[in-house]
Design a protein around this motif. Structure first.
Motif, short mmCIF file in Angstrom:
data_model
loop_
_atom_site.label_atom_id
_atom_site.label_comp_id
_atom_site.label_asym_id
_atom_site.label_seq_id
_atom_site.Cartn_x
_atom_site.Cartn_y
_atom_site.Cartn_z
N LEU A 1 0.87 -1.18 0.00
CA LEU A 1 0.00 0.00 0.00
C LEU A 1 0.90 1.22 0.00
O LEU A 1 2.05 1.17 0.44
CB LEU A 1 -0.95 0.01 1.20
CG LEU A 1 -0.36 0.08 2.61
CD1 LEU A 1 -0.07 1.52 3.03
CD2 LEU A 1 -1.31 -0.55 3.61
N GLY A 2 0.38 2.32 -0.53
CA GLY A 2 1.12 3.57 -0.57
C GLY A 2 0.30 4.69 0.03
O GLY A 2 -0.90 4.80 -0.23
N ARG A 3 0.95 5.50 0.86
CA ARG A 3 0.27 6.64 1.49
C ARG A 3 1.10 7.91 1.29
O ARG A 3 2.30 7.85 1.01
CB ARG A 3 0.11 6.41 3.00
CG ARG A 3 -0.74 5.22 3.42
CD ARG A 3 -0.85 5.21 4.94
NE ARG A 3 -1.47 4.02 5.47
CZ ARG A 3 -2.78 3.85 5.65
NH1 ARG A 3 -3.60 4.84 5.33
NH2 ARG A 3 -3.27 2.73 6.16
N LEU A 4 0.43 9.05 1.50
CA LEU A 4 1.12 10.32 1.60
C LEU A 4 1.49 10.54 3.07
O LEU A 4 1.15 9.73 3.93
CB LEU A 4 0.22 11.46 1.12
CG LEU A 4 -0.30 11.33 -0.32
CD1 LEU A 4 -1.22 12.52 -0.65
CD2 LEU A 4 0.84 11.26 -1.32
N HIS B 1 -2.82 0.56 -3.66
CA HIS B 1 -2.67 -0.67 -2.88
C HIS B 1 -2.87 -1.87 -3.79
O HIS B 1 -3.47 -1.77 -4.87
CB HIS B 1 -3.69 -0.72 -1.73
CG HIS B 1 -5.12 -0.66 -2.20
ND1 HIS B 1 -5.86 -1.77 -2.54
CD2 HIS B 1 -5.94 0.41 -2.42
CE1 HIS B 1 -7.07 -1.40 -2.91
NE2 HIS B 1 -7.15 -0.08 -2.87
N SER B 2 -2.38 -3.01 -3.38
CA SER B 2 -2.63 -4.25 -4.10
C SER B 2 -3.99 -4.81 -3.67
O SER B 2 -4.51 -4.47 -2.60
CB SER B 2 -1.53 -5.27 -3.80
OG SER B 2 -1.42 -5.50 -2.41
N GLY B 3 -4.57 -5.68 -4.50
CA GLY B 3 -5.83 -6.32 -4.16
C GLY B 3 -7.02 -5.37 -4.22
O GLY B 3 -6.94 -4.26 -4.74
N GLN B 4 -8.15 -5.82 -3.66
CA GLN B 4 -9.40 -5.07 -3.73
C GLN B 4 -9.67 -4.24 -2.48
O GLN B 4 -10.23 -3.16 -2.56
CB GLN B 4 -10.57 -6.05 -3.94
CG GLN B 4 -10.49 -6.87 -5.21
CD GLN B 4 -10.59 -6.01 -6.45
OE1 GLN B 4 -11.39 -5.08 -6.50
NE2 GLN B 4 -9.79 -6.30 -7.46
N LYS C 1 -6.29 -6.92 5.46
CA LYS C 1 -6.74 -7.70 4.30
C LYS C 1 -5.79 -7.56 3.12
O LYS C 1 -5.64 -8.49 2.32
CB LYS C 1 -8.16 -7.30 3.91
CG LYS C 1 -9.20 -7.71 4.94
CD LYS C 1 -10.61 -7.44 4.44
CE LYS C 1 -11.64 -7.95 5.45
NZ LYS C 1 -13.03 -7.75 4.98
N ILE C 2 -5.15 -6.41 3.00
CA ILE C 2 -4.17 -6.21 1.91
C ILE C 2 -3.03 -7.20 2.04
O ILE C 2 -2.50 -7.71 1.04
CB ILE C 2 -3.64 -4.76 1.93
CG1 ILE C 2 -4.74 -3.78 1.52
CG2 ILE C 2 -2.43 -4.61 0.99
CD1 ILE C 2 -4.35 -2.32 1.67
N PHE C 3 -2.65 -7.53 3.28
CA PHE C 3 -1.50 -8.39 3.52
C PHE C 3 -1.89 -9.81 3.96
O PHE C 3 -1.04 -10.57 4.41
CB PHE C 3 -0.59 -7.75 4.57
CG PHE C 3 0.07 -6.49 4.10
CD1 PHE C 3 1.25 -6.53 3.39
CD2 PHE C 3 -0.51 -5.25 4.34
CE1 PHE C 3 1.86 -5.36 2.93
CE2 PHE C 3 0.08 -4.08 3.89
CZ PHE C 3 1.27 -4.14 3.18
#
Length: 244
Positions: A140-143, A157-160, A166-168
């Protein structure tokens, strides 16, 4: 039995009162609609103002934020080296990596030529991806954090799911595949130091991210904060296996 007699005047008055009540109800409903419309406009304007304020003095704030992360990382590394000597890496969760595009001993290297990493999870894989490899990651990417987004606004982010757990989650999440060469310099620098199973929080200065140009929803001069888990990698010419 006495009869109750309603005069015609009373009937007229009752009818007039009903008419007045009906008219009042119409006026009341209309007033509510006007007020609601005003509230919607006010909310919309407030949201726009809040969004504008969120990125006010964005370059200076990002410079300050990245400098504070850099200071925290370098202090932790220095203390670990003093306390544990050659074994400091086993005891410290911070790392600093010069961008792969820079020379280790170049006189011109600046503080923003490096990324800083905080280890979330240590993997057990062997070897590292190369700049010519393909990788598979949860990420995931954030500012940088703001008042509106205390954890930092998530921009990718990856996935839905946008829920971090849940991403990981290897049982339900779907990773993303990239060629290392296609990544920003900061992201690419990090993954070339990762082993399979490593999960890192990666702080990338805008110089090694998207620089001075707005990209999609990412404002110019943005520090990028990635959380990444390396799942697999494949050498150049090889294909990553299908994901179950």
């Amino acid at each position: 039995m006495n009869k109750i007699i309603i005069s015609s005047t009373a009937r007229v008055n009752c009818g007039f009162e009903r008419a007045n009540w009906g008219f009042a109800r119409v006026v009341w409903v209309f007033a509510l609609v006007i007020c609601a419309s005003g509230l919607l406009v006010s909310c919309s304007e407030s949201e726009e103002n809040a969004s504008a304020d969120e990125y006010k003095n964005w370059q200076a704030r990002n410079d300050s934020y990245f400098a504070s992360v850099r200071s925290r990382a370098l202090d932790a590394i220095a203390l670990a080296k003093i306390a544990y000597g050659d074994n400091w890496e086993q005891r410290c969760d911070w790392r600093a990596f010069l961008s792969y595009s820079r020379e280790e001993k170049a006189d011109s290297n600046e503080s923003t030529d490096s990324i800083f990493v905080q280890i979330v999870q240590r993997g057990t894989g062997s070897g590292y991806p190369l700049g010519t490899d393909n990788i598979r990651v949860f990420y995931l990417g954030r500012l940088m954090p703001t008042d509106l987004h205390p954890l930092g606004k998530m921009f990718d982010h990856s996935g839905q799911s946008t829920i971090v757990d849940k991403i990981f989650d290897r049982n339900t999440a779907r990773p993303s595949d990239f060629s290392v060469a296609s990544l920003t310099r900061g992201f690419a620098t990090a993954v070339q130091h990762m082993r399979i199973g490593d999960r890192w929080k990666i702080y990338v200065p805008y110089k090694l991210g998207y620089g001075k140009t707005k990209t999609g929803t990412i404002p110019a001069y943005s520090t990028l904060v990635f959380e990444v888990e390396l799942v697999q990698y494949a050498r150049s010419g090889s294909v990553l296996p299908s994901w179950n």
